[in-house]
Design a protein around this motif. Structure first.
Motif, mmCIF file in Angstrom:
data_model
loop_
_atom_site.group_PDB
_atom_site.id
_atom_site.type_symbol
_atom_site.label_atom_id
_atom_site.label_comp_id
_atom_site.label_asym_id
_atom_site.label_seq_id
_atom_site.Cartn_x
_atom_site.Cartn_y
_atom_site.Cartn_z
ATOM 1 N N GLN A 12 69.600 6.182 2.913
ATOM 2 C CA GLN A 12 68.469 5.615 3.633
ATOM 3 C C GLN A 12 67.177 5.827 2.849
ATOM 4 O OE1 GLN A 12 68.445 7.331 7.558
ATOM 5 N NE2 GLN A 12 69.973 5.879 8.302
ATOM 6 N N PRO A 13 66.194 4.961 3.074
ATOM 7 C CA PRO A 13 64.888 5.176 2.431
ATOM 8 C C PRO A 13 64.345 6.563 2.725
ATOM 9 C CG PRO A 13 64.981 2.997 3.415
ATOM 10 C CD PRO A 13 66.229 3.714 3.843
ATOM 11 N N GLY A 14 63.805 7.194 1.691
ATOM 12 C CA GLY A 14 63.312 8.554 1.828
ATOM 13 C C GLY A 14 64.359 9.607 1.534
ATOM 14 N N GLY A 15 65.589 9.191 1.396
ATOM 15 C CA GLY A 15 66.656 10.133 1.138
ATOM 16 C C GLY A 15 66.799 10.495 -0.331
ATOM 17 N N SER A 16 67.831 11.294 -0.611
ATOM 18 C CA SER A 16 68.080 11.779 -1.964
ATOM 19 C C SER A 16 69.512 11.483 -2.379
ATOM 20 C CB SER A 16 67.845 13.290 -2.030
ATOM 21 O OG SER A 16 66.502 13.617 -1.734
ATOM 22 N N LEU A 17 69.681 11.402 -3.686
ATOM 23 C CA LEU A 17 70.999 11.164 -4.265
ATOM 24 C C LEU A 17 70.991 11.773 -5.660
ATOM 25 C CD1 LEU A 17 73.393 9.614 -3.004
ATOM 26 C CD2 LEU A 17 72.697 7.622 -4.348
ATOM 27 N N ALA A 18 72.134 12.301 -6.060
ATOM 28 C CA ALA A 18 72.249 12.883 -7.386
ATOM 29 C C ALA A 18 73.332 12.172 -8.172
ATOM 30 C CB ALA A 18 72.561 14.371 -7.288
ATOM 31 N N LEU A 19 73.018 11.783 -9.388
ATOM 32 C CA LEU A 19 73.974 11.143 -10.285
ATOM 33 C C LEU A 19 74.360 12.113 -11.393
ATOM 34 C CD1 LEU A 19 72.346 7.617 -10.748
ATOM 35 C CD2 LEU A 19 73.915 8.394 -8.968
ATOM 36 N N LEU A 83 63.801 8.200 -2.189
ATOM 37 C CA LEU A 83 64.301 6.903 -2.646
ATOM 38 C C LEU A 83 63.701 5.758 -1.839
ATOM 39 C CD1 LEU A 83 67.942 7.966 -3.369
ATOM 40 C CD2 LEU A 83 66.464 6.778 -4.980
ATOM 41 N N LYS A 84 63.491 4.647 -2.532
ATOM 42 C CA LYS A 84 62.908 3.443 -1.947
ATOM 43 C C LYS A 84 63.898 2.291 -2.085
ATOM 44 C CE LYS A 84 58.367 4.895 -3.696
ATOM 45 N NZ LYS A 84 57.217 4.491 -4.548
ATOM 46 N N PRO A 85 63.770 1.276 -1.236
ATOM 47 C CA PRO A 85 64.671 0.121 -1.369
ATOM 48 C C PRO A 85 64.629 -0.496 -2.772
ATOM 49 C CG PRO A 85 63.559 0.046 0.737
ATOM 50 C CD PRO A 85 62.941 1.186 -0.023
ATOM 51 N N GLU A 86 63.479 -0.451 -3.419
ATOM 52 C CA GLU A 86 63.382 -1.028 -4.759
ATOM 53 C C GLU A 86 64.093 -0.203 -5.828
ATOM 54 O OE1 GLU A 86 60.872 -0.417 -2.609
ATOM 55 O OE2 GLU A 86 59.064 0.319 -3.661
ATOM 56 N N ASP A 87 64.610 0.952 -5.459
ATOM 57 C CA ASP A 87 65.437 1.735 -6.389
ATOM 58 C C ASP A 87 66.882 1.250 -6.387
ATOM 59 O OD1 ASP A 87 63.642 4.637 -5.284
ATOM 60 O OD2 ASP A 87 63.386 3.579 -7.194
ATOM 61 N N THR A 88 67.214 0.340 -5.507
ATOM 62 C CA THR A 88 68.565 -0.207 -5.447
ATOM 63 C C THR A 88 68.909 -0.903 -6.749
ATOM 64 O OG1 THR A 88 68.513 -0.485 -3.040
ATOM 65 C CG2 THR A 88 70.062 -1.867 -4.280
ATOM 66 N N ALA A 89 70.016 -0.501 -7.353
ATOM 67 C CA ALA A 89 70.428 -1.049 -8.650
ATOM 68 C C ALA A 89 71.752 -0.414 -9.054
ATOM 69 C CB ALA A 89 69.371 -0.755 -9.715
ATOM 70 N N VAL A 90 72.327 -0.953 -10.103
ATOM 71 C CA VAL A 90 73.427 -0.276 -10.782
ATOM 72 C C VAL A 90 72.795 0.640 -11.834
ATOM 73 C CG1 VAL A 90 75.492 -0.499 -12.194
ATOM 74 C CG2 VAL A 90 75.003 -2.191 -10.404
ATOM 75 N N TYR A 91 73.143 1.900 -11.778
ATOM 76 C CA TYR A 91 72.590 2.895 -12.692
ATOM 77 C C TYR A 91 73.602 3.181 -13.802
ATOM 78 C CZ TYR A 91 68.593 3.773 -9.711
ATOM 79 O OH TYR A 91 67.425 3.625 -9.002
ATOM 80 N N GLN A 109 76.763 2.197 -8.540
ATOM 81 C CA GLN A 109 75.863 1.487 -7.632
ATOM 82 C C GLN A 109 75.084 2.468 -6.773
ATOM 83 O OE1 GLN A 109 75.340 -2.022 -7.168
ATOM 84 N NE2 GLN A 109 73.636 -1.264 -5.913
ATOM 85 N N VAL A 110 73.779 2.264 -6.709
ATOM 86 C CA VAL A 110 72.915 2.996 -5.791
ATOM 87 C C VAL A 110 72.250 1.974 -4.873
ATOM 88 C CG1 VAL A 110 70.831 4.402 -5.563
ATOM 89 C CG2 VAL A 110 72.503 4.911 -7.362
ATOM 90 N N THR A 111 72.436 2.149 -3.584
ATOM 91 C CA THR A 111 71.857 1.239 -2.603
ATOM 92 C C THR A 111 70.999 2.034 -1.636
ATOM 93 O OG1 THR A 111 73.775 -0.231 -2.746
ATOM 94 C CG2 THR A 111 72.326 -0.492 -0.839
ATOM 95 N N VAL A 112 69.737 1.635 -1.531
ATOM 96 C CA VAL A 112 68.807 2.303 -0.626
ATOM 97 C C VAL A 112 68.469 1.319 0.489
ATOM 98 C CG1 VAL A 112 66.633 3.533 -0.389
ATOM 99 C CG2 VAL A 112 67.870 3.570 -2.579
ATOM 100 N N SER A 113 68.971 1.619 1.665
ATOM 101 C CA SER A 113 68.813 0.681 2.779
ATOM 102 C C SER A 113 68.972 1.413 4.098
ATOM 103 C CB SER A 113 69.853 -0.436 2.681
ATOM 104 O OG SER A 113 69.789 -1.276 3.812
#
Length: 114
Positions: A12-19, A83-91, A109-113
């Motif tokens: 979700q927007p505002g959340g975190s993710l680690a790659l 994270l923001k929706p505009e961070d959605t992309a394949v990393y 794939q990273v999806t922020v929604s």
């Protein structure tokens, strides 16, 4: 040499993710490792890079993303916060390894929604 990414997903927007990205194969020296991303309909762009002495970030992720590296594991990580929706992309993970050769991972794939 192979690069394998992991850790993508939906957040979700505002959340975190680690790659994470691990390099394997005949590795003698890693000069630079980094993360790039490609959103639908857009060109691939740099997110962050790291050497043994410096890091570099795209302006759009400064203060939110942190790149780090574990030389013993031939690995590079990307901690993504706020994270923001505009961070959605394949990393994609990227590395200049053993010489001028540049290797790429398969992407995650990273999806922020909401």
């Amino acid at each position: 040499v192979q690069l394998v990414e992991s850790g993508g997903g939906l957040v979700q927007p505002g959340g975190s993710l680690a790659l994470s990205c691990a390099a394997s194969g005949s590795i003698f020296k890693i000069y630079v490792m980094g993360w790039y991303r490609q959103a639908p309909g857009k060109q691939r762009e740099l997110v962050a890079t790291i050497t043994n002495i410096a890091t570099n970030y795209a302006d759009s992720v400064k203060g939110r993303f942190t790149i780090s590296r574990d030389n013993a594991k031939n690995a590079v990580y990307l901690q993504m916060n706020s994270l923001k929706p505009e961070d959605t992309a394949v990393y994609y993970c990227n590395g200049q390894i053993n010489g001028p050769e540049v290797y790429w991972g398969q992407g995650t794939q990273v999806t922020v929604s909401s």
